[in-house]
Write an enzyme that holds these catalytic residues in place. Structure first.
Site, PDB file in Angstrom:
ATOM      1  N   ASP A  53      32.396  35.753  35.947  1.00  0.00           N
ATOM      2  CA  ASP A  53      31.288  35.638  35.003  1.00  0.00           C
ATOM      3  C   ASP A  53      31.771  35.421  33.584  1.00  0.00           C
ATOM      4  O   ASP A  53      32.951  35.578  33.269  1.00  0.00           O
ATOM      5  CB  ASP A  53      30.438  36.915  35.034  1.00  0.00           C
ATOM      6  CG  ASP A  53      29.769  37.133  36.373  1.00  0.00           C
ATOM      7  OD1 ASP A  53      29.510  36.138  37.076  1.00  0.00           O
ATOM      8  OD2 ASP A  53      29.500  38.301  36.712  1.00  0.00           O
ATOM      9  N   TYR A 111      40.854  43.553  41.511  1.00  0.00           N
ATOM     10  CA  TYR A 111      40.252  43.525  40.178  1.00  0.00           C
ATOM     11  C   TYR A 111      40.614  44.817  39.448  1.00  0.00           C
ATOM     12  O   TYR A 111      40.675  45.893  40.060  1.00  0.00           O
ATOM     13  CB  TYR A 111      38.726  43.426  40.270  1.00  0.00           C
ATOM     14  CG  TYR A 111      38.201  42.043  40.529  1.00  0.00           C
ATOM     15  CD1 TYR A 111      37.912  41.175  39.474  1.00  0.00           C
ATOM     16  CD2 TYR A 111      37.983  41.585  41.824  1.00  0.00           C
ATOM     17  CE1 TYR A 111      37.420  39.893  39.707  1.00  0.00           C
ATOM     18  CE2 TYR A 111      37.490  40.315  42.068  1.00  0.00           C
ATOM     19  CZ  TYR A 111      37.208  39.476  41.003  1.00  0.00           C
ATOM     20  OH  TYR A 111      36.720  38.212  41.243  1.00  0.00           O
TER      21      TYR A 111
END
Length: 264
Positions: A53, A111
């Protein structure tokens, strides 16, 4: 002869509208394509390992593309970097099998979410970490996050906007550590839904700051209700840290063979 190349890049996502090409701003994908066109005199389609994003960063993000240019792979990183902005750097390049795809061949991803946990915010981390003055106990975070491990339907940890039909994912490992005022929370899984990592992290942070009760992650998963989970943590703290195209992640998280299944 056409070659299929795999790039590993690093980028500061605060300057871009995300990986995917968008009408409302400059994306990482478009910037990489521009550099390839200037360098190799071609503009091939590029495949990213994840649709990060706006504001999300890449520490070791992977990109594949095909080219008929014969420039040696060891020269490509420096050549592409000459045509890239300061916010993006190509770390390495290698030739891969012709059918290889940076996203679909990925077996697991790690992540990292970074939280500046200090009484006063730091301007140098403003676009690279979430700030909270409320103390985060990493031992407590690790204990709560154990409920994420295994194979679950993660519908409760997915925001609207994703286009997946199957919300089942497997989480192989989670680890939170403190480095001074910086808390780093790292999660490894075989894939992640839209905003899934940010909601996971936001839920854990909300528990530490008292906005959510503890020991309810299992119940949230079973509910499949997004309203039961915590906030979507800010994009600025999220980094794609590593992509695995082999099973070496099992050496880091040896318990993955005994995964549990809840809410499926």
């Amino acid at each position: 002869m056409e070659r299929n190349l795999l790039l590993t890049i690093r980028y500061d996502g605060s300057a871009f509208c995300g990986w995917q090409v968008q009408k409302n701003g400059i994306s990482v994908m478009e910037t990489i394509q521009n550099s390839i066109e200037k360098t190799l005199k071609e503009r091939p389609p590029v495949k990213g390992c994840s649709r990060t994003d706006s504001g999300v960063h890449g520490e070791n993000y992977c990109v594949s593309f095909k080219t008929s240019n014969c420039i040696p792979t060891e020269r490509i990183p420096m050549a592409l970097n000459c045509n890239l902005p300061d916010e993006i750097a190509v770390l390495s390049c290698q030739e891969v099998d012709g059918e290889f795809h940076a996203r679909y061949n990925a077996l697991a991803k790690i992540y990292t979410y970074r939280v500046l946990n200090s009484p006063v915010r730091d301007p140098f981390w403003a676009k690279r970490a979430m700030h909270t003055p409320y103390y985060i106990d990493v031992e407590s975070v690790n204990e709560q996050a154990r409920a994420f491990l295994g194979t679950h339907d993660f519908s409760a940890f997915c925001n609207t906007g994703g286009n997946t039909l199957d919300n089942v994912r497997t989480i192989y490992g989670f680890n939170a550590i403190r480095k001074g005022d910086m808390v780093e929370m790292q999660v490894c899984g075989n894939g992640f839904l839209y905003n899934m990592v940010r909601i996971m992290m936001g839920t854990l942070i909300n528990m530490e700051t008292g906005l959510l009760d503890k020991n309810i992650i299992g119940d949230i998963i079973k509910s499949k209700d997004r309203q039961k989970a915590g906030m979507t943590a800010p994009a600025c703290g999220l980094y794609l840290t590593r992509v695995f195209y082999d099973e070496s992640f099992k050496e880091i998280y040896p318990g993955v063979e005994n995964e549990k299944k809840i809410g499926i």
